[in-house]
Design an enzyme around this catalytic site. Structure first.
Site, PDB file in Angstrom:
ATOM      1  N   LEU A   1       0.306  -1.030   0.294  1.00  0.00           N
ATOM      2  CA  LEU A   1      -0.046  -0.309  -0.261  1.00  0.00           C
ATOM      3  C   LEU A   1       1.300   1.015  -0.143  1.00  0.00           C
ATOM      4  O   LEU A   1       2.163   0.861   0.146  1.00  0.00           O
ATOM      5  CB  LEU A   1      -1.278  -0.028   1.354  1.00  0.00           C
ATOM      6  CG  LEU A   1      -2.569  -1.295   1.017  1.00  0.00           C
ATOM      7  CD1 LEU A   1      -2.430  -0.775   2.595  1.00  0.00           C
ATOM      8  CD2 LEU A   1      -2.698  -1.108   0.289  1.00  0.00           C
TER       9      LEU A   1
ATOM     10  N   GLY B   1       1.489  -5.443   1.361  1.00  0.00           N
ATOM     11  CA  GLY B   1       0.243  -5.393  -0.136  1.00  0.00           C
ATOM     12  C   GLY B   1       1.297  -6.352  -1.199  1.00  0.00           C
ATOM     13  O   GLY B   1       0.453  -7.063  -2.199  1.00  0.00           O
TER      14      GLY B   1
ATOM     15  N   ASN C   1       4.801  -8.216   6.044  1.00  0.00           N
ATOM     16  CA  ASN C   1       6.100  -7.880   6.860  1.00  0.00           C
ATOM     17  C   ASN C   1       5.931  -6.275   7.648  1.00  0.00           C
ATOM     18  O   ASN C   1       5.373  -5.733   8.673  1.00  0.00           O
ATOM     19  CB  ASN C   1       7.131  -6.915   6.622  1.00  0.00           C
ATOM     20  CG  ASN C   1       6.845  -5.713   5.486  1.00  0.00           C
ATOM     21  OD1 ASN C   1       5.192  -5.574   5.127  1.00  0.00           O
ATOM     22  ND2 ASN C   1       6.931  -4.861   5.449  1.00  0.00           N
ATOM     23  N   GLU C   2       3.758  -6.795   8.206  1.00  0.00           N
ATOM     24  CA  GLU C   2       2.895  -4.803   8.665  1.00  0.00           C
ATOM     25  C   GLU C   2       3.222  -5.041  10.370  1.00  0.00           C
ATOM     26  O   GLU C   2       3.380  -3.729  10.614  1.00  0.00           O
ATOM     27  CB  GLU C   2       1.472  -5.446   8.560  1.00  0.00           C
ATOM     28  CG  GLU C   2       0.656  -5.174   6.562  1.00  0.00           C
ATOM     29  CD  GLU C   2       0.990  -6.301   6.365  1.00  0.00           C
ATOM     30  OE1 GLU C   2       1.912  -6.939   6.800  1.00  0.00           O
ATOM     31  OE2 GLU C   2      -0.115  -6.744   5.245  1.00  0.00           O
TER      32      GLU C   2
HETATM   33  C1  LIG Z   1      -7.311  -4.756  11.709  1.00  0.00           C
HETATM   34  C2  LIG Z   1      -6.817  -4.092  11.682  1.00  0.00           C
HETATM   35  C3  LIG Z   1      -7.127  -2.732   9.543  1.00  0.00           C
HETATM   36  C4  LIG Z   1      -6.609  -2.499   9.195  1.00  0.00           C
HETATM   37  C5  LIG Z   1      -4.871  -2.417   9.824  1.00  0.00           C
HETATM   38  C6  LIG Z   1      -4.504  -0.773   9.022  1.00  0.00           C
HETATM   39  C7  LIG Z   1      -3.140  -1.031   8.001  1.00  0.00           C
HETATM   40  C8  LIG Z   1      -2.770  -3.072   7.654  1.00  0.00           C
HETATM   41  C9  LIG Z   1      -2.787  -3.310   6.691  1.00  0.00           C
HETATM   42  C10 LIG Z   1      -1.757  -4.328   5.767  1.00  0.00           C
HETATM   43  C11 LIG Z   1      -2.102  -4.825   4.457  1.00  0.00           C
HETATM   44  C12 LIG Z   1      -1.083  -4.193   3.756  1.00  0.00           C
HETATM   45  C13 LIG Z   1      -0.313  -2.985   4.323  1.00  0.00           C
HETATM   46  C14 LIG Z   1       1.257  -2.852   3.411  1.00  0.00           C
HETATM   47  O1  LIG Z   1       1.133  -2.580   2.415  1.00  0.00           O
HETATM   48  S1  LIG Z   1       1.780  -0.995   4.049  1.00  0.00           S
HETATM   49  C15 LIG Z   1       3.301  -0.941   2.742  1.00  0.00           C
HETATM   50  C16 LIG Z   1       4.260  -2.213   3.044  1.00  0.00           C
HETATM   51  N1  LIG Z   1       5.457  -1.811   2.462  1.00  0.00           N
HETATM   52  C17 LIG Z   1       6.711  -1.561   3.366  1.00  0.00           C
HETATM   53  O2  LIG Z   1       7.042  -2.015   4.312  1.00  0.00           O
HETATM   54  C18 LIG Z   1       7.167  -1.916   2.175  1.00  0.00           C
HETATM   55  C19 LIG Z   1       8.322  -0.484   1.449  1.00  0.00           C
HETATM   56  N2  LIG Z   1       9.561  -0.507   1.062  1.00  0.00           N
HETATM   57  C20 LIG Z   1      10.374  -1.186   0.843  1.00  0.00           C
HETATM   58  O3  LIG Z   1      10.896  -1.396   1.503  1.00  0.00           O
HETATM   59  C21 LIG Z   1      11.478  -0.672  -0.382  1.00  0.00           C
HETATM   60  O4  LIG Z   1      10.819   0.252  -1.011  1.00  0.00           O
HETATM   61  C22 LIG Z   1      11.388  -1.768  -1.594  1.00  0.00           C
HETATM   62  C23 LIG Z   1       9.945  -1.984  -1.509  1.00  0.00           C
HETATM   63  C24 LIG Z   1      12.236  -3.264  -0.961  1.00  0.00           C
HETATM   64  C25 LIG Z   1      11.877  -1.114  -2.539  1.00  0.00           C
HETATM   65  O5  LIG Z   1      13.548  -0.758  -2.161  1.00  0.00           O
HETATM   66  P1  LIG Z   1      14.169   0.225  -2.738  1.00  0.00           P
HETATM   67  O6  LIG Z   1      14.422  -0.485  -4.308  1.00  0.00           O
HETATM   68  O7  LIG Z   1      15.609   0.463  -2.403  1.00  0.00           O
HETATM   69  O8  LIG Z   1      13.589   1.643  -2.965  1.00  0.00           O
HETATM   70  P2  LIG Z   1      13.517   3.083  -1.563  1.00  0.00           P
HETATM   71  O9  LIG Z   1      13.714   1.926  -0.540  1.00  0.00           O
HETATM   72  O10 LIG Z   1      14.207   3.631  -1.837  1.00  0.00           O
HETATM   73  O11 LIG Z   1      12.511   3.531  -2.112  1.00  0.00           O
HETATM   74  C26 LIG Z   1      11.749   4.073  -3.413  1.00  0.00           C
HETATM   75  C27 LIG Z   1      10.890   5.388  -2.691  1.00  0.00           C
HETATM   76  O12 LIG Z   1       9.696   4.900  -3.150  1.00  0.00           O
HETATM   77  C28 LIG Z   1       9.469   5.410  -1.654  1.00  0.00           C
HETATM   78  N3  LIG Z   1       8.378   4.044  -1.257  1.00  0.00           N
HETATM   79  C29 LIG Z   1       9.427   2.837  -1.258  1.00  0.00           C
HETATM   80  N4  LIG Z   1       7.375   2.745  -0.363  1.00  0.00           N
HETATM   81  C30 LIG Z   1       6.412   3.054  -0.610  1.00  0.00           C
HETATM   82  C31 LIG Z   1       5.024   2.677  -0.353  1.00  0.00           C
HETATM   83  N5  LIG Z   1       4.988   1.483   0.412  1.00  0.00           N
HETATM   84  N6  LIG Z   1       4.992   3.598  -0.288  1.00  0.00           N
HETATM   85  C32 LIG Z   1       4.965   4.713  -0.710  1.00  0.00           C
HETATM   86  N7  LIG Z   1       6.527   5.302  -0.709  1.00  0.00           N
HETATM   87  C33 LIG Z   1       7.576   3.685  -0.735  1.00  0.00           C
HETATM   88  C34 LIG Z   1      10.038   5.658  -1.031  1.00  0.00           C
HETATM   89  O13 LIG Z   1       9.990   6.198   0.523  1.00  0.00           O
HETATM   90  C35 LIG Z   1      10.879   6.296  -2.032  1.00  0.00           C
HETATM   91  O14 LIG Z   1       9.887   7.825  -2.447  1.00  0.00           O
HETATM   92  P3  LIG Z   1      11.852   8.760  -2.145  1.00  0.00           P
HETATM   93  O15 LIG Z   1      10.803   9.524  -1.930  1.00  0.00           O
HETATM   94  O16 LIG Z   1      11.988   8.987  -0.462  1.00  0.00           O
HETATM   95  O17 LIG Z   1      12.383   8.652  -3.432  1.00  0.00           O
END
Ligand SMILES: CC/C=C\C/C=C\CCCC/C=C/C(=O)SCCNC(=O)CCNC(=O)[C@H](O)C(C)(C)COP(=O)(O)OP(=O)(O)OC[C@H]1O[C@@H](n2cnc3c(N)ncnc32)[C@H](O)[C@@H]1OP(=O)(O)O
Length: 290
Positions: A91, A136, A158-159
Site C-alpha cells: 500500500l 500488499g 511485514n505489517e
Molecule cells: C485490524 C487491522 C486493520 C487495518 C490495519 C491497517 C493497515 C494494515 C494494512 C495491511 C495490508 C498492507 C499493508 C501495506 O502494504 S503497507 C506498505 C508496506 N510496504 C513496505 O513496508 C515496503 C516499504 N518499501 C521498501 O521496503 C522498499 O522501498 C522496497 C519496496 C524494498 C524497494 O526498495 P528500493 O528499491 O531501495 O527503493 P527505496 O526504498 O529507495 O524507495 C524508493 C522510493 O519509494 C518510496 N516508497 C517505498 N515504499 C513505499 C510505499 N509502500 N509507499 C509509498 N512510498 C514508498 C520510498 O519512500 C522512496 O521514495 P523517495 O521519494 O524517498 O525516493
C-alpha cells in the site's frame, strides 16, 4: 438454461463492482495490459514508478484490467511488474499516513475490491514476481493461483514491522498458501522471506533466473488447465475460495470500521510516520542527499 444458471452463480460469487475507473492524470498508464495473440494469455504489468505502491488509481486500474481480461476471454492472467527491482511495495504509505478520512474510506474499499477481483478472477492467474513484494505486494501475489519469483528478492506480510496488524482477510490469503503455524510465526514476526526461503516454505512455487523465464513458467501453469472446461474450472476455484471471501463480504463495513480505528490510532500513526521517514532517509542517503 443450465449455462445461464451457472453464469448467474458466478455473478453472485463475484462481489466486486465492475468499475470503469477514470484514467489517472499522469500520462503513463498505471498498468500495462498485453494479450499474447498466440497463447491468449494476458500479461498485466504494474507500472507506477518508483515502486508500484498501491494507491487508489493504481488499484482501480488493476480492477479495470481484470474486468477487461475476464471479458475478452483471455485464457489466463500473469501479474508482473514493469519495474525490475520491485514487484509491488504494498500500500502507498501516503494513503495511510496522516490520511484524509474520506479518501481513506475510498482507499480501503478499493483495497478490498482489488483483492476480491484478483482472488476470484475467473481465468487462471499466476504472478511473475520480478521484484520485492512486501505486505500488499505479497497479498497480490498470494491472491494469484501460482507464483514464480526471481532470486535475491523478498516477499512477505511485514505489517508488524511498521506497527500494524494485517486485517483478517489478508491473513486468510496467507493461510491459503502457508501452513497455519508457519503463517502465524511469519505474520507475528513481520517476516520477509528471501526467494529461497519462500520456495522452501511454499510461498512461491518456482524460482526463475529471469523475468522471461518467470513469464514462461507462469504460462506453463496456465496451460495446465487446457483440458479443463473454463466455466467448471472457474466455478470450482470460486467454490473453494468462497469461505474466505465471504468472511470479508459478510462484513466489509465492519472491516472498514476496524481499519479506520486502527490506522487512525495515534500510536500507530507515530510508528508509521517513523517507518516512512526511515524509508525516505534511506532513499535520500542512497541518492547521496544528506
Ligand atoms: C485490524 C487491522 C486493520 C487495518 C490495519 C491497517 C493497515 C494494515 C494494512 C495491511 C495490508 C498492507 C499493508 C501495506 O502494504 S503497507 C506498505 C508496506 N510496504 C513496505 O513496508 C515496503 C516499504 N518499501 C521498501 O521496503 C522498499 O522501498 C522496497 C519496496 C524494498 C524497494 O526498495 P528500493 O528499491 O531501495 O527503493 P527505496 O526504498 O529507495 O524507495 C524508493 C522510493 O519509494 C518510496 N516508497 C517505498 N515504499 C513505499 C510505499 N509502500 N509507499 C509509498 N512510498 C514508498 C520510498 O519512500 C522512496 O521514495 P523517495 O521519494 O524517498 O525516493
Amino acid at each position: 438454461m443450465l449455462r445461464s444458471k451457472i453464469l448467474n452463480r458466478i455473478r453472485l460469487l463475484k462481489p466486486v463492482i465492475d468499475r470503469r475507473c477514470m484514467s489517472s492524470a499522469s500520462k503513463t498508464p498505471l498498468t500495462l495490459l498485453e494479450v499474447d495473440d498466440k497463447s491468449g494469455i494476458a500479461t498485466l504489468s504494474l507500472n507506477r514508478p518508483p515502486v508500484n505502491s498501491l494507491n487508489i488509481d493504481l488499484m482501480n486500474s488493476i480492477i479495470e484490467s481484470i474486468t477487461e481480461i475476464e471479458g475478452n476471454k483471455s485464457r489466463g492472467l500473469i501479474l508482473t511488474s514493469a519495474n525490475d527491482r520491485v514487484f509491488c511495495a504494498g500500500l502507498d504509505l501516503n494513503e495511510l499516513h496522516k490520511p484524509n478520512q474520506e479518501r481513506l474510506k475510498e482507499f480501503w474499499a478499493v483495497f478490498q475490491d482489488v483483492w476480491l477481483a484478483l482472488h476470484l478472477c475467473s481465468v487462471p492467474t499466476a504472478a511473475a514476481i520480478n521484484g520485492h513484494a512486501p505486505a500488499g505486494g505479497c497479498l497480490l501475489a498470494t491472491a494469484c493461483e501460482y507464483r514464480v519469483m526471481l532470486p535475491q528478492m523478498t516477499i512477505g506480510l511485514n505489517e508488524t514491522q511498521f506497527g500494524y496488524m494485517a486485517p483478517k482477510w489478508v491473513m486468510l490469503s496467507y493461510l491459503s498458501v502457508l501452513p497455519r503455524r508457519l503463517a502465524e510465526r511469519a505474520l507475528t514476526q513481520g517476516k520477509l522471506f528471501t526467494t529461497a526461503e519462500a520456495l522452501d516454505v511454499g510461498l512461491v512455487d518456482e524460482i526463475a533466473a529471469s523475468k522471461e523465464e518467470a513469464l514462461a513458467k507462469c504460462s506453463t501453469f496456465i496451460d495446465s488447465f487446457s483440458k479443463a472446461n473454463p466455466l467448471a474450472r472457474s466455478l470450482t476455484k470460486k467454490q473453494i475460495r468462497e469461505p474466505d471471501v465471504q468472511k470479508l463480504i459478510a462484513d466489509r463495513a465492519g472491516d472498514l470500521k476496524e481499519c479506520l480505528e486502527y490506522i487512525n490510532s495515534p500510536l500507530l500513526q507515530d510508528g508509521l510516520g517513523a517507518y516512512f521517514e526511515a524509508l525516505k532517509q534511506k532513499s535520500r542517503s542512497k541518492a547521496g542527499k544528506s
